[in-house]
Scaffold this motif. Structure first.
Motif: not given
Length: 145
Positions: A79-85
């Motif tokens: 499982s991979k997660e990418e997020f931008v803030l």
């Protein structure tokens, strides 16, 4: 004659004051890094640092503008997660901080990633960018840059 000399001096003073700030190239700047953990425990610690920093940024007023997860199947599902803030940090404009996390250790592939992107319009903003980038490097790798 004195008025002309005075006006000339004020003109030169005004030009030299504005030139200092305008000589700095206004541009977008971005830096990113990847990190490959050696052990699952090291990867778990990196994921925890990233998630903690994510919460810290959200508490500071950043907002999450993008987030997506992927799950791979096969012999070792992952499982991979990418997020931008996006948010405000000192003098930085149009600031985005990006992270990628991976749940399972994968040999030959970086499992953690972090990046910073911002519009730099003066030397102070450039220093602020470098300071924030060093923090992101530490969060991703666990090592001071």
């Amino acid at each position: 004659m004195k008025k002309l000399l005075t006006l000339t001096l004020f003109g030169l003073l005004a030009i030299s004051c504005t030139r200092e700030d305008s000589s700095f190239s206004r541009s977008s700047k971005s830096s990113s890094m990847t990190y490959s953990a050696s052990t699952q425990a090291e990867l778990d610690a990196g994921n925890q640092r990233i998630n903690d920093y994510r919460q810290e940024l959200l508490q500071q007023g950043f907002r999450e503008v993008s987030s997506f997860s992927t799950n791979t199947s096969g012999a070792a599902p992952n499982s991979k997660e990418e997020f931008v803030l996006e948010g405000q940090y000192r003098n930085l404009k149009n600031l985005k901080v990006t992270f990628l996390t991976t749940k399972l250790l994968e040999k030959d592939h970086p499992q953690l990633k972090g990046g910073v992107e911002a519009f730099i319009n003066n030397e102070q903003a450039d220093r602020d960018f470098e300071e924030l980038y060093k923090k992101v490097v530490f969060v991703v790798t666990g090592y001071a840059h």
